[in-house]
Write a protein that holds these residues in place. Structure first.
Motif, PDB file in Angstrom:
ATOM      1  N   ASP A   1     -52.643  93.115  37.814  1.00 57.65           N
ATOM      2  CA  ASP A   1     -51.893  92.695  38.958  1.00 57.65           C
ATOM      3  C   ASP A   1     -51.215  93.945  39.696  1.00 57.65           C
ATOM      4  O   ASP A   1     -51.085  94.083  40.966  1.00 57.65           O
ATOM      5  N   ALA A   2     -51.095  95.105  38.854  1.00 54.95           N
ATOM      6  CA  ALA A   2     -50.324  96.116  39.583  1.00 54.95           C
ATOM      7  C   ALA A   2     -51.286  97.115  39.887  1.00 54.95           C
ATOM      8  O   ALA A   2     -51.378  97.677  41.231  1.00 54.95           O
ATOM      9  N   ASP A   3     -52.425  97.714  39.389  1.00 55.47           N
ATOM     10  CA  ASP A   3     -53.256  98.689  39.725  1.00 55.47           C
ATOM     11  C   ASP A   3     -54.632  98.090  39.631  1.00 55.47           C
ATOM     12  O   ASP A   3     -55.514  99.111  39.239  1.00 55.47           O
ATOM     13  N   GLY A   4     -54.985  96.829  39.778  1.00 60.22           N
ATOM     14  CA  GLY A   4     -56.640  96.476  39.623  1.00 60.22           C
ATOM     15  C   GLY A   4     -56.931  95.883  40.828  1.00 60.22           C
ATOM     16  O   GLY A   4     -56.349  95.670  41.747  1.00 60.22           O
ATOM     17  N   HIS A   5     -58.136  95.438  41.043  1.00 60.73           N
ATOM     18  CA  HIS A   5     -58.776  94.547  41.970  1.00 60.73           C
ATOM     19  C   HIS A   5     -59.590  93.214  41.288  1.00 60.73           C
ATOM     20  O   HIS A   5     -60.235  93.284  40.362  1.00 60.73           O
ATOM     21  N   ILE A   6     -59.702  92.257  42.371  1.00 56.71           N
ATOM     22  CA  ILE A   6     -60.429  91.287  42.110  1.00 56.71           C
ATOM     23  C   ILE A   6     -61.513  91.397  43.271  1.00 56.71           C
ATOM     24  O   ILE A   6     -60.781  91.172  44.515  1.00 56.71           O
ATOM     25  N   TYR A   7     -62.806  91.645  43.301  1.00 63.38           N
ATOM     26  CA  TYR A   7     -63.674  91.745  44.749  1.00 63.38           C
ATOM     27  C   TYR A   7     -64.437  90.746  44.677  1.00 63.38           C
ATOM     28  O   TYR A   7     -65.252  90.369  43.665  1.00 63.38           O
ATOM     29  N   ILE A   8     -64.627  89.988  45.560  1.00 69.08           N
ATOM     30  CA  ILE A   8     -65.626  88.793  45.981  1.00 69.08           C
ATOM     31  C   ILE A   8     -66.212  89.124  47.076  1.00 69.08           C
ATOM     32  O   ILE A   8     -65.670  89.402  48.257  1.00 69.08           O
ATOM     33  N   GLY A   9     -67.616  89.320  46.992  1.00 72.71           N
ATOM     34  CA  GLY A   9     -68.487  89.558  48.119  1.00 72.71           C
ATOM     35  C   GLY A   9     -69.839  88.981  48.240  1.00 72.71           C
ATOM     36  O   GLY A   9     -69.956  87.761  47.301  1.00 72.71           O
TER      37      GLY A   9
END
Length: 122
Positions: free
Chosen positions: A28-36
């Motif tokens: 939540d703070a320092d991450g990412h969820i990437y959808i491509g």
């Protein structure tokens, strides 16, 4: 293939729920969820990745995340790179990325109940 997924899911149960909650807070703070979407030949396909990034001052946190993912049987890559927060001020960062699609699904399945900010993205 199903045997691998089942084995991975069984290994995930060996990881404490508090470890998944810790990783969700970090995501939540320092991450990412990437959808491509990638084009391949005459078609295309969607893919996703989950990533955690932290300055070198947070190596202990990254070690904990890597250990938890490994214990759960989640495939991931770990690397270091330079990033400039401000022009002329470079800082080393550590990044952990989950790209293997079955691992992404397994990881997000366990993280989703604990996500607050990125809950709708998972």
């Amino acid at each position: 293939m199903c045997v691998t997924v089942k084995s991975s899911l069984n290994r995930q149960m060996l990881v404490a729920e508090s470890d998944w909650a810790y990783m969700a807070g970090f995501l939540d703070a320092d991450g990412h969820i990437y959808i491509g979407r990638r084009n391949r030949g005459s078609g295309s396909y969607e893919y996703a990745s989950v990533g955690f990034t932290q300055a070198d001052s947070g190596v202990a946190a990254m070690d904990r995340i890597a250990s938890t993912l490994a214990s759960a049987g989640v495939r991931f890559m770990r690397g270091r790179y330079d990033q400039s927060a401000n022009p002329g001020h470079w800082q080393m960062r550590t990044q952990i990325i989950v790209k293997h699609q079955l691992s992404v699904i397994a990881c997000l399945t366990r993280l989703m109940p604990h996500l607050v900010i990125k809950h709708d993205l998972g």
